[in-house]
Design an enzyme around this catalytic site. Structure first.
Site, PDB file in Angstrom:
ATOM      1  N   GLU A 116      -4.923   1.339   2.688  1.00 11.52           N
ATOM      2  CA  GLU A 116      -4.749   0.300   3.705  1.00 11.52           C
ATOM      3  C   GLU A 116      -4.831   0.887   5.102  1.00 11.52           C
ATOM      4  OE1 GLU A 116      -2.677  -2.283   6.613  1.00 11.52           O
ATOM      5  OE2 GLU A 116      -2.179  -0.231   6.009  1.00 11.52           O
ATOM      6  N   GLU A 117      -4.273   2.077   5.278  1.00 17.17           N
ATOM      7  CA  GLU A 117      -4.305   2.701   6.600  1.00 17.17           C
ATOM      8  C   GLU A 117      -5.725   3.083   7.000  1.00 17.17           C
ATOM      9  OE1 GLU A 117      -1.960   2.478   8.475  1.00 17.17           O
ATOM     10  OE2 GLU A 117      -0.111   2.415   7.301  1.00 17.17           O
ATOM     11  N   HIS A 138       0.851  -1.192   0.000  1.00 16.08           N
ATOM     12  CA  HIS A 138       0.000   0.000   0.000  1.00 16.08           C
ATOM     13  C   HIS A 138       0.881   1.234   0.000  1.00 16.08           C
ATOM     14  CE1 HIS A 138       0.430   1.190   4.325  1.00 16.08           C
ATOM     15  NE2 HIS A 138       0.586  -0.105   4.532  1.00 16.08           N
ATOM     16  N   HIS A 168       4.961   4.723  12.160  1.00 14.06           N
ATOM     17  CA  HIS A 168       3.848   5.676  12.128  1.00 14.06           C
ATOM     18  C   HIS A 168       4.219   7.024  12.744  1.00 14.06           C
ATOM     19  CE1 HIS A 168       0.098   2.921  11.369  1.00 14.06           C
ATOM     20  NE2 HIS A 168       1.007   2.835  10.412  1.00 14.06           N
ATOM     21  N   GLU A 204       4.127  -5.895   4.399  1.00 13.82           N
ATOM     22  CA  GLU A 204       3.697  -4.931   5.409  1.00 13.82           C
ATOM     23  C   GLU A 204       4.870  -4.502   6.276  1.00 13.82           C
ATOM     24  OE1 GLU A 204       1.903  -2.904   6.838  1.00 13.82           O
ATOM     25  OE2 GLU A 204       0.025  -2.977   5.758  1.00 13.82           O
ATOM     26  N   ASP A 226       6.298   1.848   6.145  1.00  9.15           N
ATOM     27  CA  ASP A 226       4.899   1.446   6.103  1.00  9.15           C
ATOM     28  C   ASP A 226       4.129   2.360   5.152  1.00  9.15           C
ATOM     29  OD1 ASP A 226       2.597   0.076   6.757  1.00  9.15           O
ATOM     30  OD2 ASP A 226       2.119   1.377   8.441  1.00  9.15           O
TER      31      ASP A 226
END
Length: 943
Positions: free
Chosen positions: A290-291, A244, A393, A317, A256
């Site tokens: 995706e998030e 993603h 993140h 991932e 990510d």
């Protein structure tokens, strides 16, 4: 003089001989009495006769200092081997030949450097396949025209765009256009054997999921970039590779998941240019939502025409930044997929233990794997980077933190496995190979061992039978030789469990006290603090309990007898766990089998030497050598446990005391590691110095922790460990049943994502203190605040700092379109909402009312934890008004209405995302924190 001297010597010799004879004669009745006592089954001296050892006072007792040092050095050496294995990311250097994945050339290769993102120069009509809605196409100005693009350059381009939230121009236009341009270049350089098809999908859909306590998701016009590589004459079946390109707000999302998309682009380029023919198609899905809790993958697998071709998938991932990518989920069932990974992967790193831990739900995370499994009924492999989850993140998740070797190993593995699957006969008939689960684990990253779980059960029970034979030979001996051993064995089990229970209670008391005085997470920046505090306390308590048992219960027993006895008790306990795990069907029972089989073999090998020579240096060396495999692999898995869980505890919410969790995990790990070392407690001449040393280390660490000497967070640019804080500038409006506004306020809503709350922030920002703690609006869904996801049960401590009202340029609008009474005595309420790309809809039914159905998900309303209903909504750049209905069954009329609903709008990108007050507050936060900020609104209505 000469005679007299000789006579004295003779006399001395005779006197010595007489004394020895007298002592022997005096001891003869004692030996006879002891023998008679043994025959009667009484007394503790039988242990000495059975073990062939010597009494505790004998000179063969091990030195305490040397034994403790040997065990410590042994564990440190094994830990160093584990660390060496983890640091060696790539086992062999790539040759750089055609058909090989080469990340190093990308970063340090022939070109003058990567192309630089200059920004869009022109906008022209986009492209895509028939039936798809395409984005505007943006051209990028290259620094070096004609330069060949490689994974590092892909990664730098994608992250240079900035945070890429769904619905933002960065995600829907800039990133999509860059991907399409690179795919075009790849297509131009592809081999004539292959055919490349490209589609930009814009799906709309809805589904429910039980993640985070359960909620429903709705998406509209989100983006997928889909590429199909197949033979020129086409293919009936395909394998899917998924990444993603979207990111969370305020993070560049390098790990990510931009790096996975960069790897997939390079894998696509290599496979497209390869002269090797493919038997099946390979579909590369670059998904853009995706998030948003797995929305884009759902849109693809339930709506895209190519989804019907997919027979297996690989999902890329991240739960950390770089390092090794771990295979932490496979299947369900379909053991041939594990075999494919085992056969093809160049740098294997996989564990069924990680799979069973992840699927247990104790880690609050999920991946697209779940969507393909649950909604597509497709088996797959889930891989993720797991190292350094501290900056996952956050703003620190940048391209420069990802090692080239991490990209190289991921590319090698993905390319090899995709090639294997795309040329495999099993892919076409994969349903025929669904026959149970697999036991799989890597050996220090060198190779993967895999076998069917049914074979694993057979192996496990064979190991159990070996233990039964070994212990049964002792337990079932004639009664006059056996009664003492059975009693001592049962008491040994009791003492072992008492030592474990009391040590766990001890560390939990310490952890609770540390939490109560506000010193949680002191180990977050210095993990060895946890080892020195909780680890030493556990070891000291275990040694203390066994020392007391040795001194006051097993008073007259031989040290060698006790050493052997407690080896047997440890073996029995591990065997018990092996039986329990195997009976429950856990594939990770192989670990217990390792911890039973190798120690048993070791015992059988050193038994004769132990009997003959006692516990000497040779015995220690052979014993530790035999324990090499279980202890090495045990430390290997323990590293993975703490690598995953330690960062998670820094973002696990305000309700779970992280010290209690970490202390419990550490205590369990110490219990496992100490199990076969307990025997040394009974073989050494003393444990006093060891216990005092451990208590001293624990006490000093405890005092330092209580004094606040260890600050939990760090802004060190090389290894940041930030505190995560969410800031939302909120305007709230509450309406009554008549539609009138009964309350309106505005402020900055503050959520700290760890147990310490704002205690460390208040000295830097005094206005954030307990006087502004947010109060729950009892009659409002989710306490009347705009939760982005239903994590309210994890974060109950939050703050609400008054601030001026905000007015976004694109305000959210919510209205009741219609209210109908249905023939089956229910009320159907139809709503319409417009607003930013991310909104949340909450429902709370009143007493006497139930939510029977709605137009979302599969039509069956799903409650979140706490009883309210939560709907997560997102859309792409262009979307029509969101219209939906709910149906309320009313059993009795309520003057306060039948249902309360609320709509929250989240402005995660663009000009509406910021406010002057939000920016000013954000600037005040210390550099060791990561405040993620945006603007939101909350409107409540009663019907």
């Amino acid at each position: 003089m000469e005679w007299s001297s000789e006579s004295a010597a003779v006399r001395r010799h005779r006197g010595t001989a007489e004394r020895r004879e007298g002592q022997a004669a005096a001891s003869h009745p004692q030996r006879e009495a002891s023998a008679q006592e043994d025959a009667r089954g009484g007394g503790r001296m039988r242990g000495r006769t059975e073990s062939g050892g010597e009494s505790r006072g004998a000179k063969t007792a091990l030195s305490e200092a040397r034994t403790a040092l040997a065990l410590a050095l042994y564990l440190l050496a094994l830990r160093a081997l584990v660390q060496l294995s983890l640091q060696r990311l790539v086992l062999s250097r790539t040759s750089g030949l055609q058909g090989e994945f080469d990340a190093r050339q990308a970063r340090y290769g022939r070109s003058a450097g990567p192309r630089v993102l200059r920004g869009p120069r022109r906008v022209s009509p986009g492209w895509g396949s028939a039936g798809s809605v395409s984005p505007a196409r943006v051209s990028w100005e290259p620094l070096c025209p004609g330069e060949g693009v490689r994974p590092w350059v892909y990664l730098e381009h994608i992250t240079a765009i900035g945070p890429r939230t769904t619905g933002s121009a960065e995600n829907e236009i800039l990133t999509v256009q860059y991907l399409l341009e690179q795919i075009t270049l790849i297509e131009e350089q592809s081999n004539s054997l292959h055919r490349i098809s490209v589609d930009v999908q814009r799906p709309t859909g809805s589904f429910s999921i039980d993640f985070l306590g359960g909620f429903t998701s709705y998406y509209d016009n989100i983006t997928n970039v889909v590429v199909k590589l197949e033979p020129q004459d086409g293919a009936k079946y395909a394998v899917l590779a998924n990444c993603h390109f979207d990111s969370v707000a305020n993070s560049p999302g390098a790990s990510d998941d931009a790096v996975s998309c960069a790897v997939m682009l390079e894998v696509l380029r290599v496979m497209a240019a390869s002269p090797e023919p493919l038997q099946h198609a390979v579909v590369f899905l670059f998904n853009g939502a995706e998030e948003n809790v797995l929305q884009a993958s759902h849109g693809f697998i339930t709506q895209h025409p190519w989804a019907s071709l997919i027979r297996a998938f690989i999902n890329l991932e991240a739960a950390g930044v770089g390092g090794k990518e771990l295979v932490f989920q496979t299947g369900p069932e379909n053991p041939w997929l594990v075999q494919a990974y085992v056969s093809a992967a160049k740098h294997p790193f996989a564990s069924v233990v990680a799979q069973e831990v992840f699927q247990s739900g104790i880690i609050p995370s999920d991946t697209d794997f779940r969507i393909y499994r649950d909604f597509g009924n497709i088996p797959g492999i889930d891989l993720a980077f797991i190292e350094n989850g501290y900056i996952y993140h956050t703003k620190y998740d940048t391209a420069d933190r990802i090692l080239i070797d991490s990209i190289q190993r991921a590319g090698d593995n993905i390319l090899a496995v995709l090639k294997y699957l795309a040329t495999s006969d099993m892919l076409a008939s994969s349903s025929e190979y669904r026959h149970g689960s697999m036991v799989f684990f890597d050996v220090l990253g060198l190779l993967v061992i895999a076998y069917p779980s049914r074979v694993g059960s057979i192996i496990n029970y064979m190991v159990v039978m070996a233990v039964v034979l070994y212990l049964g030979r002792k337990l079932l001996r004639p009664k006059h030789r056996n009664s003492n051993y059975v009693r001592d064995f049962l008491c040994g089990l009791g003492i072992t469990f008492i030592s474990w229970f009391t040590s766990l209670v001890t560390v939990l008391i310490i952890a609770v006290f540390v939490s109560l005085i506000g010193q949680s997470l002191s180990w977050y920046n210095y993990f060895y603090i946890a080892v020195c505090l909780y680890g030493t306390a556990t070891v000291a308590k275990i040694i203390l309990i066994h020392t007391l048992a040795k001194r006051f219960y097993y008073v007259n027993a031989s040290d060698l007898y006790l050493g052997e006895l407690f080896f047997d008790t440890s073996l029995f306990v591990h065997c018990g766990f092996l039986v329990a795990l195997t009976a429950q069907g856990f594939c990770s029972a192989f670990m217990s089998a390792v911890w039973v089989a190798f120690p048993l073999l070791t015992k059988l090998c050193v038994y004769k030497d132990f009997k003959k020579h006692g516990a000497k240096g040779r015995f220690i060396a052979l014993y530790l050598l035999g324990m090499f495999i279980p202890y090495l692999y045990g430390l290997y898995l323990i590293w993975a446990v703490f690598e995953m869980f330690t960062p998670i505890l820094g973002r696990s919410g305000s309700e779970i005391p992280p010290d209690v969790v970490l202390a419990s995990i550490l205590a369990v790990c110490v219990m496992i590691l100490s199990s076969y070392f307990i025997t040394f407690i009974y073989l050494v001449n003393s444990t006093k110095k060891t216990i005092l040393t451990l208590i001293l280390v624990c006490a000093v660490t405890f005092l330092l922790v209580c004094s606040g000497a260890f600050f939990p967070y760090s802004s060190n640019p090389d290894s940041p460990k930030p505190k995560r804080v969410f800031l939302q500038h909120v305007s709230r409006t509450f309406h009554n049943l008549e539609g009138s506004v009964v309350k309106r306020d505005s402020g900055i809503w503050i959520n700290g994502f760890d147990y310490t709350g704002m205690s460390h922030v208040t000295p830097h920002i005094p206005e954030i203190n307990d006087t502004i703690r947010a109060h729950c609006e009892e009659n409002a869904p989710l306490c009347g605040f705009p939760w982005y996801l239903p994590v309210h049960f994890l974060i109950r401590k939050n703050w609400y700092l008054p601030a001026p009202e905000i007015s976004p340029r694109n305000p959210a609008h919510f209205r009741l379109v219609s209210k109908e009474k249905m023939p089956w005595d229910s009320i159907k309420l139809t709503f319409e909402a417009t607003g930013p790309s991310h909104m949340s809809f909450y429902v709370r039914t009143h007493k006497g009312s139930t939510l029977s159905q709605w137009s979302l998900g599969n039509g069956i309303p799903v409650t979140s934890r706490g009883g309210d209903y939560f709907v997560f909504y997102s859309h792409g750049l262009q979307a029509s008004a969101w219209q939906f209905w709910i149906e309320v069954q009313v059993s009795e009329e309520q003057p306060e209405g039948m249902v309360t609903v609320a709509i929250a709008a989240h402005y995660l990108s663009g000009e509406n995302k910021r406010s002057s007050q939000l920016d000013a507050l954000k600037e005040k936060f210390p550099d060791w924190s990561f405040p993620s900020a945006w603007v939101s609104t909350y409107s409540l209505f009663v019907f």
